[in-house]
Enzyme design. Sequence first.
Site, PDB file in Angstrom:
ATOM      1  N   HIS A   1      -8.431  13.404  18.258  1.00 52.27           N
ATOM      2  CA  HIS A   1      -8.054  14.654  18.926  1.00 52.27           C
ATOM      3  C   HIS A   1      -8.091  15.821  17.935  1.00 52.27           C
ATOM      4  O   HIS A   1      -7.919  15.624  16.731  1.00 52.27           O
ATOM      5  CB  HIS A   1      -6.618  14.558  19.470  1.00 52.27           C
ATOM      6  CG  HIS A   1      -6.449  13.686  20.673  1.00 52.27           C
ATOM      7  ND1 HIS A   1      -5.534  12.660  20.727  1.00 52.27           N
ATOM      8  CD2 HIS A   1      -7.071  13.686  21.888  1.00 52.27           C
ATOM      9  CE1 HIS A   1      -5.590  12.077  21.919  1.00 52.27           C
ATOM     10  NE2 HIS A   1      -6.512  12.678  22.639  1.00 52.27           N
TER      11      HIS A   1
ATOM     12  N   CYS B   1       1.955  13.421  19.097  1.00 48.38           N
ATOM     13  CA  CYS B   1       1.687  12.567  20.270  1.00 48.38           C
ATOM     14  C   CYS B   1       2.945  12.042  20.934  1.00 48.38           C
ATOM     15  O   CYS B   1       2.945  11.704  22.109  1.00 48.38           O
ATOM     16  CB  CYS B   1       0.872  11.344  19.861  1.00 48.38           C
ATOM     17  SG  CYS B   1      -0.259  11.615  18.532  1.00 48.38           S
TER      18      CYS B   1
END
Length: 262
Positions: free
Chosen positions: A166, A253
């Site tokens: 990401h 996250c």
Amino acid sequence: MRSYTFTHAISRLPGRSITGGLRAVDTGAPDLDRFIAHHAAYVAALRSTGAEVRVLDALEAFPDAVFVEDTALCLPEGAIVMHPGAPTRLGEAAEMRPVLEEFYADVRQVEAPATIEGGDILVTEREILVGTSARTSEAGIAELARLVADWGYKVRTVNTPEGVLHFKTDCSLLDEETMLATRRLAASGCFDGYRVIHVADGEEAAANTIRFNDLVLMPAGFPATRDALLKAGYDVREIGNSEAAKLDGGMSCLSLRFSPVR
Ligand code: CIR
């Protein structure tokens, strides 16, 4: 500063099924007890800033459900439920929607075939940066831009480096003008106009930190980057991340961070 001061966070306990979580390289199964201990330290650090943290039960049907950030983008005005690019993670977003509806009157939805995951989205004081990645498509970014336009947000598309899961795997916001980033990401020029603190060479996995109110939470085990952050004046908390790291997860996250305006 709406980009790093938060009244609320949502996180989710890791479950037994984390051993089946997605990973780019298999370095062994995460240990659940150790993961739970790290998660507890993480939640305690968030709470120590005065924020209200909702800890959701583990979702055994979804091995990656502990990584709640990818399921939504939470802004003061409302929440956007993502449409994850990883098919095994789609149901996690659906599970998050009713939780978000407890906090927000306005919950919007990214629809298929567009895909986008929260880990690719970095909200700064002036704009929303979104990295294209294997999980986030151009269509997903366009859909997000459309959904937040009437709230006054500008969305800028940037590139996630090849082979990086990401965008935020390689960067974090430290304050209204400062980013922590790997050299490989900063070299793309995506942070021109911001101040950049580089993670130390060989400590690329330290780039995924979070600024949460007065604290910077960072994964433990990256002393050179920690010292650079301390020297720059940040109040740093190191949190064990060995088990989440086996599944390519880091500090961002593990929570959704937000200040809903009802
Ligand atoms: C995945 O591959 O989707 C998970 N194993 C890790 C997700 C990490 N999330 C994030 O960086 N926001």
